[in-house]
Design a protein around this motif. Structure first.
Motif, short mmCIF file in Angstrom:
data_model
loop_
_atom_site.label_atom_id
_atom_site.label_comp_id
_atom_site.label_asym_id
_atom_site.label_seq_id
_atom_site.Cartn_x
_atom_site.Cartn_y
_atom_site.Cartn_z
N THR A 153 -4.53 60.41 34.76
CA THR A 153 -5.28 59.46 35.57
C THR A 153 -5.20 58.08 34.95
O THR A 153 -5.25 57.94 33.73
CB THR A 153 -6.75 59.90 35.67
N GLN A 190 -3.97 59.24 44.20
CA GLN A 190 -5.27 59.22 44.87
C GLN A 190 -6.16 58.23 44.16
O GLN A 190 -6.58 58.48 43.02
CB GLN A 190 -5.89 60.62 44.85
N ALA A 191 -6.46 57.11 44.83
CA ALA A 191 -7.33 56.09 44.25
C ALA A 191 -8.77 56.32 44.66
O ALA A 191 -9.05 56.78 45.77
CB ALA A 191 -6.87 54.71 44.70
N SER A 192 -9.68 55.99 43.76
CA SER A 192 -11.10 56.14 44.03
C SER A 192 -11.89 55.16 43.17
O SER A 192 -11.34 54.52 42.28
CB SER A 192 -11.55 57.58 43.74
N GLY A 193 -13.19 55.07 43.45
CA GLY A 193 -14.07 54.27 42.61
C GLY A 193 -14.50 52.95 43.19
O GLY A 193 -15.31 52.24 42.59
N THR A 195 -8.54 51.77 47.83
CA THR A 195 -9.99 51.92 47.73
C THR A 195 -10.60 50.53 47.85
O THR A 195 -10.13 49.57 47.22
CB THR A 195 -10.39 52.63 46.42
N HIS A 251 -6.88 54.10 35.04
CA HIS A 251 -8.15 53.44 35.38
C HIS A 251 -7.98 51.93 35.39
O HIS A 251 -7.11 51.38 34.71
CB HIS A 251 -9.22 53.81 34.35
N GLN A 263 -3.67 55.48 48.59
CA GLN A 263 -4.17 55.09 49.90
C GLN A 263 -5.06 53.86 49.86
O GLN A 263 -5.35 53.31 50.92
CB GLN A 263 -4.95 56.26 50.53
N LEU A 265 -12.17 51.69 38.73
CA LEU A 265 -11.31 52.39 39.67
C LEU A 265 -10.49 53.45 38.94
O LEU A 265 -10.13 53.27 37.78
CB LEU A 265 -10.37 51.40 40.37
N SER A 266 -10.20 54.53 39.64
CA SER A 266 -9.40 55.60 39.08
C SER A 266 -8.22 55.89 40.01
O SER A 266 -8.33 55.73 41.23
CB SER A 266 -10.23 56.86 38.88
N CYS A 267 -7.14 56.34 39.42
CA CYS A 267 -5.95 56.72 40.18
C CYS A 267 -5.44 58.02 39.59
O CYS A 267 -4.92 58.04 38.47
CB CYS A 267 -4.89 55.63 40.08
#
Length: 125
Positions: free
Chosen positions: A77, A4-7, A119, A79, A117, A19-21
Protein backbone atom coordinates in the motif's frame (compact mmCIF):
# COMPACT_ATOMS: atom_id res chain seq x y z
CA UNK A 1 -2.23 -4.31 -11.66
CA UNK A 2 -5.32 -3.01 -9.88
CA UNK A 3 -5.15 0.07 -7.67
CA UNK A 4 -7.72 1.08 -5.08
CA UNK A 5 -7.51 4.59 -3.66
CA UNK A 6 -9.22 5.59 -0.43
CA UNK A 7 -9.09 8.09 2.41
CA UNK A 8 -10.55 11.18 0.84
CA UNK A 9 -13.09 13.35 2.56
CA UNK A 10 -14.11 16.81 3.68
CA UNK A 11 -11.72 18.72 5.93
CA UNK A 12 -11.29 22.29 7.05
CA UNK A 13 -8.35 24.37 5.89
CA UNK A 14 -5.29 23.58 7.99
CA UNK A 15 -6.42 20.03 8.60
CA UNK A 16 -4.94 16.72 7.51
CA UNK A 17 -5.93 13.66 5.53
CA UNK A 18 -4.14 10.44 4.71
CA UNK A 19 -4.82 8.84 1.37
CA UNK A 20 -4.11 5.18 0.73
CA UNK A 21 -3.56 3.23 -2.47
CA UNK A 22 -3.78 -0.54 -2.24
CA UNK A 23 -2.30 -2.58 -5.08
CA UNK A 24 -3.02 -6.08 -6.26
CA UNK A 25 -1.39 -8.08 -8.99
CA UNK A 26 2.11 -6.71 -8.50
CA UNK A 27 4.17 -5.40 -5.61
CA UNK A 28 4.92 -1.70 -5.25
CA UNK A 29 8.58 -2.61 -4.81
CA UNK A 30 8.76 -3.16 -8.58
CA UNK A 31 6.75 -0.07 -9.56
CA UNK A 32 7.04 3.70 -9.58
CA UNK A 33 4.04 5.08 -7.70
CA UNK A 34 2.56 8.52 -8.14
CA UNK A 35 -0.31 10.63 -6.88
CA UNK A 36 -2.07 13.03 -9.22
CA UNK A 37 -5.06 15.27 -8.75
CA UNK A 38 -7.63 16.90 -10.97
CA UNK A 39 -9.90 19.78 -10.03
CA UNK A 40 -13.04 20.57 -12.04
CA UNK A 41 -12.16 22.33 -15.30
CA UNK A 42 -8.44 21.77 -14.84
CA UNK A 43 -5.90 19.33 -16.21
CA UNK A 44 -4.61 16.41 -14.20
CA UNK A 45 -1.74 17.63 -12.03
CA UNK A 46 1.25 15.81 -10.55
CA UNK A 47 1.37 15.77 -6.76
CA UNK A 48 4.01 13.30 -5.55
CA UNK A 49 5.78 10.09 -6.53
CA UNK A 50 8.43 7.63 -5.52
CA UNK A 51 10.60 5.49 -7.75
CA UNK A 52 10.52 1.71 -7.49
CA UNK A 53 12.86 0.81 -4.71
CA UNK A 54 11.36 3.71 -2.76
CA UNK A 55 14.55 5.73 -2.29
CA UNK A 56 13.87 8.74 -4.50
CA UNK A 57 10.74 10.85 -3.95
CA UNK A 58 9.34 13.74 -5.98
CA UNK A 59 6.90 16.49 -5.05
CA UNK A 60 5.23 19.33 -6.84
CA UNK A 61 6.23 22.76 -5.59
CA UNK A 62 2.66 23.39 -4.43
CA UNK A 63 2.70 20.52 -1.92
CA UNK A 64 6.36 20.27 -0.96
CA UNK A 65 6.75 20.48 2.79
CA UNK A 66 3.06 19.71 3.42
CA UNK A 67 2.55 16.31 1.77
CA UNK A 68 4.53 13.12 2.27
CA UNK A 69 4.42 10.04 0.06
CA UNK A 70 5.30 6.70 1.59
CA UNK A 71 4.96 2.98 1.08
CA UNK A 72 4.02 0.10 3.35
CA UNK A 73 5.67 -2.89 1.68
CA UNK A 74 4.11 -5.43 4.03
CA UNK A 75 0.61 -4.30 3.00
CA UNK A 76 1.53 -3.40 -0.60
CA UNK A 77 0.00 0.00 0.00
CA UNK A 78 1.14 3.53 -0.75
CA UNK A 79 0.10 6.55 1.30
CA UNK A 80 -0.10 10.27 0.81
CA UNK A 81 -0.08 12.15 4.12
CA UNK A 82 -1.51 15.61 3.52
CA UNK A 83 -1.03 18.26 6.20
CA UNK A 84 -1.82 21.96 6.32
CA UNK A 85 -4.46 21.50 3.66
CA UNK A 86 -5.64 24.48 1.67
CA UNK A 87 -8.86 25.06 -0.30
CA UNK A 88 -6.80 24.92 -3.49
CA UNK A 89 -5.92 21.31 -2.67
CA UNK A 90 -9.54 20.39 -3.38
CA UNK A 91 -9.56 17.83 -6.21
CA UNK A 92 -10.11 14.24 -7.16
CA UNK A 93 -6.91 12.43 -6.20
CA UNK A 94 -5.64 9.46 -8.19
CA UNK A 95 -2.90 6.99 -7.46
CA UNK A 96 -0.98 5.57 -10.38
CA UNK A 97 1.79 3.08 -11.00
CA UNK A 98 4.29 2.56 -13.78
CA UNK A 99 7.67 1.21 -14.73
CA UNK A 100 9.47 4.04 -16.51
CA UNK A 101 13.20 4.20 -15.93
CA UNK A 102 13.41 7.78 -17.15
CA UNK A 103 13.60 10.00 -14.08
CA UNK A 104 12.53 13.13 -15.96
CA UNK A 105 9.15 11.60 -16.73
CA UNK A 106 8.19 10.83 -13.12
CA UNK A 107 5.91 13.90 -13.06
CA UNK A 108 4.22 13.04 -16.36
CA UNK A 109 0.92 11.11 -16.12
CA UNK A 110 1.77 9.44 -19.45
CA UNK A 111 4.58 7.57 -17.66
CA UNK A 112 2.04 5.64 -15.58
CA UNK A 113 0.22 2.64 -17.00
CA UNK A 114 -2.04 1.78 -14.09
CA UNK A 115 -4.57 4.07 -12.40
CA UNK A 116 -6.89 3.84 -9.44
CA UNK A 117 -10.44 5.17 -9.48
CA UNK A 118 -9.80 8.40 -7.58
CA UNK A 119 -10.80 9.65 -4.15
CA UNK A 120 -12.31 13.09 -3.54
CA UNK A 121 -10.60 15.58 -1.26
CA UNK A 122 -12.52 18.71 -0.37
CA UNK A 123 -10.97 21.44 1.77
CA UNK A 124 -13.30 24.08 3.12
CA UNK A 125 -12.13 27.59 3.99
Amino acid sequence: VQLQASGGGLVQAGGSLRLSCAASGRTFNSLNVGWFRQAPGKEREFVAAFRRGGVATYYSDSVKGRFTISRDSAKNTAHLQMNSLKPEDTALYYCAAGTTQITSTMRNPLAYSYWGQGTQVTVSS
